[in-house]
Design an enzyme around this catalytic site. Structure first.
Site, PDB file in Angstrom:
ATOM      1  N   HIS A 135      38.111  40.695  48.649  1.00  0.00           N
ATOM      2  CA  HIS A 135      38.927  41.149  47.515  1.00  0.00           C
ATOM      3  C   HIS A 135      38.240  40.686  46.227  1.00  0.00           C
ATOM      4  CE1 HIS A 135      42.125  41.706  44.650  1.00  0.00           C
ATOM      5  NE2 HIS A 135      42.681  42.519  45.520  1.00  0.00           N
ATOM      6  N   GLU A 182      38.384  49.531  45.854  1.00  0.00           N
ATOM      7  CA  GLU A 182      39.225  48.971  44.802  1.00  0.00           C
ATOM      8  C   GLU A 182      38.404  48.715  43.547  1.00  0.00           C
ATOM      9  OE1 GLU A 182      43.054  46.966  46.131  1.00  0.00           O
ATOM     10  OE2 GLU A 182      41.523  45.451  46.035  1.00  0.00           O
ATOM     11  N   GLY A 232      45.850  45.742  38.927  1.00  0.00           N
ATOM     12  CA  GLY A 232      46.856  45.042  38.129  1.00  0.00           C
ATOM     13  C   GLY A 232      47.201  45.698  36.811  1.00  0.00           C
ATOM     14  N   SER A 276      46.345  49.599  41.070  1.00  0.00           N
ATOM     15  CA  SER A 276      47.477  50.202  40.353  1.00  0.00           C
ATOM     16  C   SER A 276      48.189  51.305  41.136  1.00  0.00           C
ATOM     17  CB  SER A 276      47.028  50.711  38.985  1.00  0.00           C
ATOM     18  OG  SER A 276      46.565  49.635  38.214  1.00  0.00           O
ATOM     19  N   GLY A 291      49.140  46.023  45.535  1.00  0.00           N
ATOM     20  CA  GLY A 291      49.433  44.660  45.088  1.00  0.00           C
ATOM     21  C   GLY A 291      50.864  44.573  44.569  1.00  0.00           C
TER      22      GLY A 291
END
Ligand code: PGA
Length: 239
Positions: free
Chosen positions: A91, A162, A168, A198, A218
């Site tokens: 990540h 990602e 975020g 997102s 998330g």
């Protein structure tokens, strides 16, 4: 669709347990889909055990683990001590905050496979690149390194595209780009890719296309109503 709920460190242990229990007891909303919960290490065991007791179809996994099985690693969690089958690797927050490198991620990948773990492997660019060509070239380097390591095992790994700039916030990559990235991943032997950054009920409608395996979520996965809204959005897409 595979929805992977990355709870990061958003919730207290009590909140994580409560959320997991509420998901398990309202099983109908994710029926027909594949849901993986990635809670913090503080509740991983308890949530995994609870899910086994409930014979639920949900998977539980770890957000990360130590780079090796060396015992003298203060504060780290050894992969062979993690009972869940699923693990998340690479990540971008591990890179951004903990300064881990692609070499560390490669080591973790090899370790996870040697322990027969189910791997969700993240990759993506740091910043928005000026054109698709330079973006794909940049991503190719990452995918190639992992593919060289994995060989035919690439098919066992779920890739998670990602873009760091999209995490975020409210901006997501475009479907056109995600499709190109998936095509790139396929040329390197990866068969399954999810998108993250997102993702929420509002963005899922624009991001969905049939070849995409699912989404890594998330913030929007950290409360019951926004998580359920994601599945409701999938239902609207007749999925
Ligand atoms: P986000 O996070 O959905 O809050 O953007 C995604 C992730 O980092 O996995």
């Amino acid at each position: 669709m595979h929805i992977i709920a990355n709870w990061k460190q958003y919730l207290s242990p009590e909140q994580e347990i409560a959320l997991a229990k509420s998901i398990i007891t309202s099983s109908n909303f994710y029926l027909g889909h594949h849901l993986t919960l990635l809670p913090s290490f503080l509740t991983l065991r308890e949530i995994a055990d609870h899910i086994i007791v409930n014979q639920s179809s949900i998977q539980v996994g770890a957000q990360d683990f130590a780079v090796s099985l060396v015992s003298a690693q203060t504060g780290s969690i050894r992969a062979d001590f993690i009972k869940t089958e699923t693990v998340l690797i690479a990540h971008s927050e591990r890179e951004k905050i903990n300064h881990e490198t692609i070499e560390d991620f490669s080591q973790k990948l090899q370790l996870a496979l040697s322990l027969k773990k189910k791997v969700i492997l993240c990759f993506g660019e740091k910043e928005l690149l000026e054109n698709d060509e330079s973006l794909l070239l940049h991503l190719k380097k990452q995918v190639q390194i992992y593919s060289n390591l994995l060989g035919t095992d690439s098919t066992k790994v779920t890739l998670a595209y990602e873009p760091q700039w999209s995490i975020g916030g409210t901006k997501t990559a475009s479907v056109t780009i995600i499709k190109k990235v998936l095509a790139l991943a396929k040329t390197f032997g990866f068969s399954e890719m999810v998108y993250g950054g997102s993702v929420a009920a509002e963005s899922i409608q624009q991001l969905y296309f049939p070849e995409l395996a699912g989404f890594l979520v998330g913030r929007a996965s950290t409360n019951s109503s926004s998580l359920q809204a994601i599945f409701a959005a999938l239902k609207q897409l007749s999925l």
